[in-house]
Enzyme design. Sequence first.
Site, mmCIF file in Angstrom:
data_model
loop_
_atom_site.group_PDB
_atom_site.id
_atom_site.type_symbol
_atom_site.label_atom_id
_atom_site.label_comp_id
_atom_site.label_asym_id
_atom_site.label_seq_id
_atom_site.Cartn_x
_atom_site.Cartn_y
_atom_site.Cartn_z
ATOM 1 N N ASP A 1 11.157 87.040 -7.447
ATOM 2 C CA ASP A 1 12.283 87.309 -8.337
ATOM 3 C C ASP A 1 11.791 88.231 -9.443
ATOM 4 O OD1 ASP A 1 13.244 85.264 -6.728
ATOM 5 O OD2 ASP A 1 14.454 84.370 -8.338
ATOM 6 N N LYS B 1 20.433 89.302 -8.374
ATOM 7 C CA LYS B 1 20.526 88.037 -9.104
ATOM 8 C C LYS B 1 21.017 88.329 -10.512
ATOM 9 C CE LYS B 1 17.219 84.509 -10.769
ATOM 10 N NZ LYS B 1 15.861 83.984 -10.649
ATOM 11 N N LYS C 1 22.521 85.906 -5.904
ATOM 12 C CA LYS C 1 22.047 84.678 -6.548
ATOM 13 C C LYS C 1 22.492 84.637 -7.998
ATOM 14 C CE LYS C 1 17.865 82.156 -7.920
ATOM 15 N NZ LYS C 1 16.401 82.107 -7.922
#
Lengths: 282, 320
Positions: B157, B220, B256
Amino acid sequence: MSDLTVMRTHKLFIGGAFVRSESGRTFVLNSAKGTFVANVALASRKDARDAVLSARSAFEKWSGATAYNRGQVLYRVAEIMQGRKDQFVEELILMGSSKRDATKEVEQAIDQWVWYAGWSDKLAMVNGSANPVAGNFFNFSVPEPTGIVAIIPTVTPSLYALVDSVAAAIVSGNSSIVIAAKKSSLVALSLAECLATSDVPPGVVNILTGDAAEIAPWLASHSDVNAIDLSGISKKDLLIELEKAAAENLKRVLRPDKNLPQGLNRINLWLETKTVWHPRGY
Amino acid sequence: MLKDHPLVLPELLTEATNSASALKKFLHGLSQVDKVGADARAAMLATRSIKTSAKLEGIDLAITMIDLTTLEGSDTRGKVKTLCAKARRPDPLDPTVPSTAAVCVYGDLVPFAKLELADSDIKVAAVATAFPSGRASKEVRVQDVREAVANGADEIDMVIDRGAFLEGRYLEVYDDIQRVKAASGTAHLKVILETGELKTYDNVKRASWLAMLAGADFIKTSTGKISPAATLPVTLVMLQCIRDFHKATLRKIGMKPAGGIKTTKDAMKYLVLVKETLGDAWLTPTLFRLGASSLLNDLLMQRQRMKSGHYSGPDYVSID
């Protein structure tokens, strides 16, 4: 210019806020003489669920406050009730009390609140103990609040029963959810207004107006409710159903009775005992 | 997925990334987001009520989509160990509860998470690139990724350089994501836009396209360290970008939302948003994740409530 009367909106008291029922429902409250008094919010299962959440979030702060502080806060509630005495009397008369009875009930209710407030910092002394044990320990027991108490108070006398059941629960640090009967909704709302303007933290007392038969089963079976005061339940079937549900997670239960526990015994219903074995260290 | 559709962009999109000016022209040429419309559509979809068996399915689906996260300075090996145990078996009293999709930790804790999850399908995601601010040199950020991958992370991430993005230095951000992608190797790359710092939906749209063009596997919303974190309208805008990108390239990019998703109700709203925007194909942990920690307990309590018929409480789930 003519006078325009500002009508009071009768809402629920959850988490320190006056809210309408999540369901949007209301019921019509009529006076003892049959005249229209108000449209009052009719609490639903989900209002009860929300009330449990706010009671749980209030518990840590309220039970963690010093007993002295809790006593002061509760005394302040009595001060505010005293200031609104006439309003309480009027509401009781509207619902059918005589002026004399109403005045007496309000005075008694305020006295009772003060009496409970006084117990706050004395409970541990009376209920606690230093226990002799066979070993090198200082062993002592202290009372602690059980958690969240759901309360269905008796309908008559309405204000006195509300005060008696609520103050007995919260003085030791419990938080509470009250299902006030429809007939008691005026004084219940006024009591909520007293609590909202005092220093009682939001969520310590939550007041739902509505039908106990509808809401109480959800509180009785709720795993996050620790005790239930069933003194206002008069229907036998409902009482059995509620007691069964309450047994599921071993709730403390107060059954309805002509002779309800009085005074300190009423407070002690909602207490647990914590015993500590402290090494003496020599 | 990336494996099925290697990154071969249509000519128009390839040209867009040729130079700084071409990229800027492309991103600013994207149609504007109708803010009022996006807010209204997200709010409308949020009112949809999901009941009984559909809700129970939704709860289990949401559990399988969770990236169970702990990103604190105070994280210990012990905390990661308990997190992994919870990811494996969220409700110790009920073996029918599925495992979560992944655990998400800082890069240095990846080896311990891998060890705990060695014989399971649960992925280990690592935040990298000087998370959460991203304020470090390119070399340091890429090195951060390399270490996490070397430690065994299955998913990375990363955060974008919001400063560069807001200054309009899009190509730098693009190159940065590509470098990180290259350093990630086979690990899946989730690109955090930190939408709370991008201010406008147009910026969110541009950043989404930028990340997808540069090779993100997932986009995300947030680090969870900035408020506002994930919101429904921002997620809707990003999902629409994913839909448009899929139309143009046939590549399925994952989504996400992370941060601020705390209740079952919230989670259901996100699932509705995905279903209505991208369809059932995206309702899988390989293409949709929820970055959360306290959400799991609320899902479990709701699940217990639906199975038992009465409300559960925090005493019946673990303390994290």
